[in-house]
Scaffold this motif. Sequence first.
Motif, PDB file in Angstrom:
ATOM      1  N   UNK A   1      -7.814   7.457  -7.189  1.00 34.58           N
ATOM      2  CA  UNK A   1      -8.671   7.309  -5.683  1.00 34.58           C
ATOM      3  C   UNK A   1      -8.488   5.802  -4.998  1.00 34.58           C
ATOM      4  N   UNK A   2      -8.211   4.783  -6.210  1.00 36.29           N
ATOM      5  CA  UNK A   2      -7.613   3.786  -5.219  1.00 36.29           C
ATOM      6  C   UNK A   2      -6.289   2.995  -4.631  1.00 36.29           C
ATOM      7  N   UNK A   3      -5.718   4.292  -5.456  1.00 36.66           N
ATOM      8  CA  UNK A   3      -4.121   4.397  -4.755  1.00 36.66           C
ATOM      9  C   UNK A   3      -4.279   5.037  -2.962  1.00 36.66           C
TER      10      UNK A   3
ATOM     11  N   UNK B   1      -4.036  -5.202   1.550  1.00 35.27           N
ATOM     12  CA  UNK B   1      -4.375  -4.055   0.649  1.00 35.27           C
ATOM     13  C   UNK B   1      -3.461  -4.624  -0.008  1.00 35.27           C
ATOM     14  N   UNK B   2      -2.160  -4.880  -0.606  1.00 36.90           N
ATOM     15  CA  UNK B   2      -1.665  -4.238  -1.780  1.00 36.90           C
ATOM     16  C   UNK B   2      -1.851  -5.189  -3.107  1.00 36.90           C
TER      17      UNK B   2
ATOM     18  N   UNK C   1       2.047  10.526  -2.563  1.00 37.90           N
ATOM     19  CA  UNK C   1       3.053  10.407  -0.705  1.00 37.90           C
ATOM     20  C   UNK C   1       2.205  11.069   0.071  1.00 37.90           C
ATOM     21  N   UNK C   2       2.942  10.228   1.747  1.00 40.96           N
ATOM     22  CA  UNK C   2       2.442  10.349   2.515  1.00 40.96           C
ATOM     23  C   UNK C   2       3.556  11.252   3.704  1.00 40.96           C
TER      24      UNK C   2
ATOM     25  N   UNK D   1      -3.223   3.318   0.532  1.00 41.26           N
ATOM     26  CA  UNK D   1      -2.909   4.038   1.483  1.00 41.26           C
ATOM     27  C   UNK D   1      -3.024   4.214   2.567  1.00 41.26           C
ATOM     28  N   UNK D   2      -4.449   4.764   3.107  1.00 40.59           N
ATOM     29  CA  UNK D   2      -5.497   5.346   4.370  1.00 40.59           C
ATOM     30  C   UNK D   2      -5.567   3.750   4.533  1.00 40.59           C
TER      31      UNK D   2
END
Length: 195
Positions: free
Chosen positions: A20-22, A10-11, A83-84, A26-27
């Motif tokens: 939006x891309x970040x 993913x990264x 931040x999640x 994360x999602x």
Amino acid sequence: MTLTNRLKNVLDCLKAPSKAELKDALLRLDITLEDLSNLPKPLEGKPYNRDLLYKSEEVELLVMNWSELECAPHDHGNSHGWIQVITGTSCNSIYEIKENGLPAELFHKYYEKGKYFYAPKKAVHKMQAFNHTGLVTLHLYSPPITGMIVYDLGKCAACVVSDDCGAWWPKEQYEKVREIRLAMDDGGEENSNNL
């Protein structure tokens, strides 16, 4: 698929990612507490302990395990990110930098498990675990944080901290890249020097 492989898949492809891309990254990672088997224990006398899960020239992903202490008001240098909340509840306080150089709290908001919140470039905030909730958070920033400014409101001071220092006033001299003194003006208000 291992967590390391998921992170790379993913990264690795992110290049100067947008807000939006970040969040999308994360999602797509979909990291849960079960994925974080080597979660660092909270540090005594510090607001959190952290572990770097991934870092490239473009992004870094950190996991933080929080104590009951709040971090200091701080920015993220020239980085922005998401931040999640993995578990627990976070109290996130947002600040505005006044003309005197000191941050003043505007408001705070609570984020529960599964919620995300954005940290814009140069925005000042502080976090803490709310109500003994065992807070664990993920932080995805671009570019990797450098030049973070931490504020000590009691000392009327700010400090650019080293990349290995967290969001607290550094106790070791090597963690201070540059200290910024905030002085009183004739009207009793603090003014910033060296900003």
